[in-house]
Design a protein around this motif. Structure first.
Motif, PDB file in Angstrom:
ATOM      1  N   GLU A 186     -13.160   8.857  10.641  1.00 55.74           N
ATOM      2  CA  GLU A 186     -12.048   8.238  11.360  1.00 55.74           C
ATOM      3  C   GLU A 186     -11.864   8.821  12.754  1.00 55.74           C
ATOM      4  O   GLU A 186     -11.380   8.135  13.653  1.00 55.74           O
ATOM      5  CB  GLU A 186     -10.761   8.412  10.541  1.00 55.74           C
ATOM      6  CG  GLU A 186      -9.682   7.434  10.935  1.00 55.74           C
ATOM      7  CD  GLU A 186      -8.310   8.037  10.810  1.00 55.74           C
ATOM      8  OE1 GLU A 186      -8.048   8.704   9.799  1.00 55.74           O
ATOM      9  OE2 GLU A 186      -7.512   7.839  11.728  1.00 55.74           O
ATOM     10  N   ALA A 193     -14.265   1.518  19.582  1.00 54.80           N
ATOM     11  CA  ALA A 193     -14.874   0.920  18.387  1.00 54.80           C
ATOM     12  C   ALA A 193     -14.015   0.832  17.148  1.00 54.80           C
ATOM     13  O   ALA A 193     -12.949   1.008  16.968  1.00 54.80           O
ATOM     14  CB  ALA A 193     -16.139   1.639  17.952  1.00 54.80           C
ATOM     15  N   LEU A 210       3.368   5.302  12.995  1.00 51.79           N
ATOM     16  CA  LEU A 210       4.331   4.842  11.991  1.00 51.79           C
ATOM     17  C   LEU A 210       5.611   5.653  12.077  1.00 51.79           C
ATOM     18  O   LEU A 210       6.706   5.098  12.072  1.00 51.79           O
ATOM     19  CB  LEU A 210       3.736   4.994  10.594  1.00 51.79           C
ATOM     20  CG  LEU A 210       3.296   3.740   9.866  1.00 51.79           C
ATOM     21  CD1 LEU A 210       2.856   4.095   8.459  1.00 51.79           C
ATOM     22  CD2 LEU A 210       4.410   2.714   9.819  1.00 51.79           C
ATOM     23  N   GLU A 269      -3.966   7.503  -3.799  1.00 49.84           N
ATOM     24  CA  GLU A 269      -5.288   7.977  -4.213  1.00 49.84           C
ATOM     25  C   GLU A 269      -5.153   9.049  -5.293  1.00 49.84           C
ATOM     26  O   GLU A 269      -5.886   9.045  -6.277  1.00 49.84           O
ATOM     27  CB  GLU A 269      -6.054   8.567  -3.016  1.00 49.84           C
ATOM     28  CG  GLU A 269      -6.584   7.557  -2.020  1.00 49.84           C
ATOM     29  CD  GLU A 269      -5.544   7.094  -1.012  1.00 49.84           C
ATOM     30  OE1 GLU A 269      -4.358   7.496  -1.133  1.00 49.84           O
ATOM     31  OE2 GLU A 269      -5.895   6.322  -0.101  1.00 49.84           O
ATOM     32  N   SER A 281      -1.583   5.596  22.766  1.00 49.82           N
ATOM     33  CA  SER A 281      -2.510   5.878  21.659  1.00 49.82           C
ATOM     34  C   SER A 281      -3.229   4.610  21.231  1.00 49.82           C
ATOM     35  O   SER A 281      -4.318   4.644  20.673  1.00 49.82           O
ATOM     36  CB  SER A 281      -1.785   6.537  20.478  1.00 49.82           C
ATOM     37  OG  SER A 281      -0.903   5.633  19.874  1.00 49.82           O
ATOM     38  N   ASN A 282      -2.633   3.445  21.521  1.00 44.07           N
ATOM     39  CA  ASN A 282      -3.337   2.193  21.241  1.00 44.07           C
ATOM     40  C   ASN A 282      -4.512   1.975  22.171  1.00 44.07           C
ATOM     41  O   ASN A 282      -5.501   1.365  21.803  1.00 44.07           O
ATOM     42  CB  ASN A 282      -2.387   1.000  21.363  1.00 44.07           C
ATOM     43  CG  ASN A 282      -1.607   0.784  20.081  1.00 44.07           C
ATOM     44  OD1 ASN A 282      -2.030   1.221  19.029  1.00 44.07           O
ATOM     45  ND2 ASN A 282      -0.476   0.124  20.193  1.00 44.07           N
ATOM     46  N   GLY A 342      -6.290   4.476  23.696  1.00 43.85           N
ATOM     47  CA  GLY A 342      -7.322   5.497  23.533  1.00 43.85           C
ATOM     48  C   GLY A 342      -8.305   5.187  22.421  1.00 43.85           C
ATOM     49  O   GLY A 342      -8.051   4.345  21.566  1.00 43.85           O
ATOM     50  N   HIS A 350       0.838  -1.198   0.000  1.00 45.75           N
ATOM     51  CA  HIS A 350       0.000   0.000   0.000  1.00 45.75           C
ATOM     52  C   HIS A 350       0.878   1.254   0.000  1.00 45.75           C
ATOM     53  O   HIS A 350       1.829   1.328   0.771  1.00 45.75           O
ATOM     54  CB  HIS A 350      -0.889  -0.022   1.245  1.00 45.75           C
ATOM     55  CG  HIS A 350      -1.727   1.205   1.427  1.00 45.75           C
ATOM     56  ND1 HIS A 350      -2.656   1.598   0.492  1.00 45.75           N
ATOM     57  CD2 HIS A 350      -1.785   2.115   2.431  1.00 45.75           C
ATOM     58  CE1 HIS A 350      -3.258   2.702   0.920  1.00 45.75           C
ATOM     59  NE2 HIS A 350      -2.747   3.045   2.085  1.00 45.75           N
ATOM     60  N   VAL A 351       0.563   2.214  -0.869  1.00 47.65           N
ATOM     61  CA  VAL A 351       1.325   3.465  -0.849  1.00 47.65           C
ATOM     62  C   VAL A 351       0.415   4.687  -0.683  1.00 47.65           C
ATOM     63  O   VAL A 351       0.870   5.806  -0.820  1.00 47.65           O
ATOM     64  CB  VAL A 351       2.183   3.665  -2.122  1.00 47.65           C
ATOM     65  CG1 VAL A 351       3.331   2.702  -2.156  1.00 47.65           C
ATOM     66  CG2 VAL A 351       1.341   3.550  -3.373  1.00 47.65           C
ATOM     67  N   GLY A 352      -0.854   4.476  -0.398  1.00 48.67           N
ATOM     68  CA  GLY A 352      -1.774   5.610  -0.301  1.00 48.67           C
ATOM     69  C   GLY A 352      -1.933   6.131   1.114  1.00 48.67           C
ATOM     70  O   GLY A 352      -1.017   6.086   1.938  1.00 48.67           O
ATOM     71  N   LYS A 353      -3.131   6.608   1.370  1.00 47.90           N
ATOM     72  CA  LYS A 353      -3.478   7.253   2.638  1.00 47.90           C
ATOM     73  C   LYS A 353      -3.205   6.365   3.856  1.00 47.90           C
ATOM     74  O   LYS A 353      -3.378   5.149   3.788  1.00 47.90           O
ATOM     75  CB  LYS A 353      -4.982   7.597   2.584  1.00 47.90           C
ATOM     76  CG  LYS A 353      -5.461   8.466   3.717  1.00 47.90           C
ATOM     77  CD  LYS A 353      -6.922   8.852   3.505  1.00 47.90           C
ATOM     78  CE  LYS A 353      -7.419   9.701   4.660  1.00 47.90           C
ATOM     79  NZ  LYS A 353      -8.811  10.114   4.490  1.00 47.90           N
ATOM     80  N   ILE A 354      -2.803   7.005   4.932  1.00 41.70           N
ATOM     81  CA  ILE A 354      -2.610   6.308   6.211  1.00 41.70           C
ATOM     82  C   ILE A 354      -3.497   6.998   7.237  1.00 41.70           C
ATOM     83  O   ILE A 354      -3.491   8.226   7.315  1.00 41.70           O
ATOM     84  CB  ILE A 354      -1.133   6.394   6.657  1.00 41.70           C
ATOM     85  CG1 ILE A 354      -0.240   5.646   5.655  1.00 41.70           C
ATOM     86  CG2 ILE A 354      -0.942   5.840   8.056  1.00 41.70           C
ATOM     87  CD1 ILE A 354       1.239   5.903   5.845  1.00 41.70           C
ATOM     88  N   PRO A 355      -4.304   6.252   8.011  1.00 41.04           N
ATOM     89  CA  PRO A 355      -5.148   6.914   9.007  1.00 41.04           C
ATOM     90  C   PRO A 355      -4.280   7.752   9.955  1.00 41.04           C
ATOM     91  O   PRO A 355      -3.171   7.330  10.282  1.00 41.04           O
ATOM     92  CB  PRO A 355      -5.800   5.757   9.771  1.00 41.04           C
ATOM     93  CG  PRO A 355      -5.681   4.572   8.888  1.00 41.04           C
ATOM     94  CD  PRO A 355      -4.463   4.792   8.050  1.00 41.04           C
ATOM     95  N   LYS A 356      -4.784   8.903  10.358  1.00 39.10           N
ATOM     96  CA  LYS A 356      -4.004   9.811  11.207  1.00 39.10           C
ATOM     97  C   LYS A 356      -3.485   9.099  12.455  1.00 39.10           C
ATOM     98  O   LYS A 356      -2.343   9.235  12.833  1.00 39.10           O
ATOM     99  CB  LYS A 356      -4.870  11.000  11.624  1.00 39.10           C
ATOM    100  CG  LYS A 356      -5.079  11.972  10.488  1.00 39.10           C
ATOM    101  CD  LYS A 356      -5.416  13.360  11.020  1.00 39.10           C
ATOM    102  CE  LYS A 356      -5.628  14.336   9.883  1.00 39.10           C
ATOM    103  NZ  LYS A 356      -7.041  14.488   9.510  1.00 39.10           N
ATOM    104  N   ARG A 357      -4.382   8.313  13.051  1.00 30.99           N
ATOM    105  CA  ARG A 357      -4.040   7.606  14.292  1.00 30.99           C
ATOM    106  C   ARG A 357      -2.799   6.731  14.112  1.00 30.99           C
ATOM    107  O   ARG A 357      -1.890   6.717  14.924  1.00 30.99           O
ATOM    108  CB  ARG A 357      -5.249   6.748  14.691  1.00 30.99           C
ATOM    109  CG  ARG A 357      -4.990   5.677  15.689  1.00 30.99           C
ATOM    110  CD  ARG A 357      -6.281   4.916  15.984  1.00 30.99           C
ATOM    111  NE  ARG A 357      -6.793   4.172  14.831  1.00 30.99           N
ATOM    112  CZ  ARG A 357      -6.424   2.935  14.544  1.00 30.99           C
ATOM    113  NH1 ARG A 357      -5.563   2.321  15.308  1.00 30.99           N
ATOM    114  NH2 ARG A 357      -6.917   2.324  13.498  1.00 30.99           N
ATOM    115  N   ILE A 358      -2.769   5.997  12.981  1.00 32.58           N
ATOM    116  CA  ILE A 358      -1.655   5.101  12.719  1.00 32.58           C
ATOM    117  C   ILE A 358      -0.478   5.869  12.142  1.00 32.58           C
ATOM    118  O   ILE A 358       0.673   5.547  12.394  1.00 32.58           O
ATOM    119  CB  ILE A 358      -2.103   3.972  11.763  1.00 32.58           C
ATOM    120  CG1 ILE A 358      -3.157   3.134  12.470  1.00 32.58           C
ATOM    121  CG2 ILE A 358      -0.925   3.105  11.346  1.00 32.58           C
ATOM    122  CD1 ILE A 358      -3.871   2.165  11.593  1.00 32.58           C
TER     123      ILE A 358
END
Lengths: 181, 357
Positions: free
Chosen positions: B151, A181, A133, B234, A175-176, A178, A121-129
């Motif tokens: 998110e 769901a 990273l 994207e 952060s893990n 917090g 994967h080279v696209g978006k990364i969720p802010k949290r992760i």
């Protein structure tokens, strides 16, 4: 003709299977056929299903393996959702995110065929992760520095680096915990 | 219900705006597939976890607004009448697949119907965004923001190497499907689509007819979308699609000019015959209606037909589908009755144009 399974309704789905030259006919009512998975595809997923099962290198991979291994693979089950390898093979769909780990060794050839040779994967990364990273990469870098400092016997600086690694690890842990769901 | 009210009901508010290259591109759609962390996918048939997802969405997002997407309403599939479900499918707000999930399926729809988030389709969340005309960059940007908003209150299933995890291997990575709906009558009439489609396929994009089965494109409407979701960002996915669509737009414009020069009178004849059929027929099948609507729309775009609004193709393609016809008739219709009703509806709609002028 009656449904072979429930013997209650009129058979509406007639299916002929040829297994090892033995012809087997199946006659089921619509509901039983659904339950048995004979009708589980709408138009779109029918084509997609065919598209996928044709491109999955399962049979090829399976044929090349010794028999014992094949049997083991067939019963390989995802702990997350209970999906077996054989079911995944049939449906072409995962049951949960853990399936990606469970069937990992079989997936890259599939991804390569579907995504023009790509497996990363080279696209978006969720802010949290995303934050994590960066922190993890920083930890890797710091560990290398730490190694070098110890070799150079620069213990004072090494202690600083060690504390920094500790802090970063704690931040990741927090952060893990917090969020829900 | 008056015809005007019915049309207002049938046409999503966002469709009334005119976008870029709207003589050829009808709409842009962005879809993001997302799943919640540590919850089995809907494909696992685990009712309890699907209920959990539904509750989470209801609690966090029902009746909320985000920037231009106002007042999201959660609609549960189980609470809809069969015709209502069909209407949502025909408006492309839900998929036929979701319409079958009467237990836990739901959709969150913004007031202007531009954003719809399907819940418990094949993935937990399918975030969809529609724009009129050719608006890929803006659509992607807004979809990303909407995704960020989700998110903030949701933990997505994500893997460093595989990206967003989806139930189908064809969506893993970005989970992004960008689609452009195009009206390509001149390329179809000049038989160029047969050559163009394989060329586009070679570039990793998919072309398919929007209405109608298999390769036959009803109303000469085609959808071009990306196939690859893994290994490309994207932005790159959207840029690649954009450059192909631009070329198709150019080709369609050239083909329109070419036909006008080569056989202007035949084209004019074809367009006005179709207009005549729509304006006067008493029974019309969906296939014939689609062909005639496509001709009339072409006539409007090249300036042969004046005083008829451009939206007529988009509008009547939606309105004359079985679900909407029955919604308008307020009863279920036999296929023969539908053809009769369809002809009536189209005639009335064209008359409405005359009163406007």
């Amino acid at each position: 003709m009656q449904c072979q399974k429930c013997h209650d309704h009129e058979a509406a789905v007639h299916y002929t299977q040829v297994v090892n030259g033995q012809k087997k006919e199946v006659h089921l009512c619509e509901q039983c056929a659904h339950e048995e998975g004979y009708m589980n595809f709408t138009n779109e997923s029918l084509s997609l299903h065919h598209f996928l099962t044709n491109m999955f290198p399962f049979d090829q991979a399976v044929n090349q393996q010794p028999k014992e291994q094949v049997q083991r693979n067939q019963v390989m089950t995802c702990e997350g959702c209970g999906l077996t390898y054989a079911q995944f093979r049939r449906k072409g769909k995962f049951g949960c995110s853990q399936c990606y780990e469970t069937f990992d060794s079989y997936l890259n050839p599939i991804f390569k065929r579907v995504h023009s040779g790509n497996t990363e994967h080279v696209g978006k990364i969720p802010k949290r992760i995303g934050g994590q990273l960066h922190k993890r990469k920083e930890i890797d870098q710091l560990k290398k520095e730490l190694q070098q400092l110890i070799e150079d016997e620069n213990f004072e600086e090494a202690a600083h680096i060690r504390d920094r690694i500790r802090t970063l690890n704690q931040e990741i842990d927090e952060s893990n915990k917090g969020g829900d769901a | 219900m008056s015809l005007q009210d019915f049309i207002n009901d049938a046409i999503s508010p966002w469709m009334n705006n005119e976008g870029n290259d709207s003589d050829i591109v009808l709409s842009t759609r962005i879809r993001l597939a997302r799943n919640l962390e540590q919850v089995p996918f809907p494909t696992s048939q685990d009712q309890e976890s699907q209920q959990k997802v539904l509750q989470h969405v209801e609690q966090e997002f029902n009746e909320q607004s985000y920037e231009s997407f106002k007042q999201f309403q959660l609609v549960k599939i189980g609470e809809l009448e069969p015709i209502e479900k069909r209407v949502l499918v025909e408006k492309h707000l839900i998929s036929p697949n979701l319409a079958e999930n009467t237990e836990t399926g739901a959709v969150l729809i913004s007031e202007n119907e531009q954003a719809s988030i399907m819940v418990n389709e094949e993935d937990h969340l399918r975030i969809q965004l529609y724009y009129p005309g050719f608006e890929l960059s803006e659509a992607l940007q807004q979809a990303q923001k909407l995704d960020d908003w989700f998110e903030e209150r949701t933990r997505y299933a994500f893997d460093e190497h595989k990206g967003y995890l989806t139930s189908c291997p064809t969506n893993v990575g970005t989970g992004l499907r960008a689609s452009i709906m195009m009206h390509l009558p001149a390329l179809t009439i000049t038989n160029q689509m047969n050559q163009i489609v394989p060329e586009i396929n070679k570039l990793g994009l998919v072309v398919r007819g929007i209405y109608g089965e298999g390769s036959e494109a009803l109303g000469q409407l085609y959808q071009i979308s990306n196939q690859m979701t893994l290994g490309k960002s994207e932005e790159d996915i959207v840029e690649d699609l954009k450059s192909v669509v631009k070329q198709v737009i150019e080709s369609e414009r050239k083909a329109r000019e070419w036909i006008m020069q080569q056989s202007g009178i035949q084209l004019e004849d074809r367009i006005f015959r179709s207009y005549g059929v729509l304006a006067h027929s008493r029974i019309i099948e969906s296939k014939e209606a689609a062909k005639c609507l496509s001709d009339v729309r072409l006539g409007i775009d090249i300036g042969l037909i004046k005083n008829v609004s451009k939206n007529i193709l988009n509008e009547l393609m939606v309105l004359t589908q079985p679900g909407f016809l029955q919604h308008y008739a307020k009863k279920s219709l036999h296929p023969n009755e539908r053809d009769w009703f369809r002809a009536n509806l189209i005639r009335e709609r064209l008359q409405l144009e005359q009163y406007k002028n």
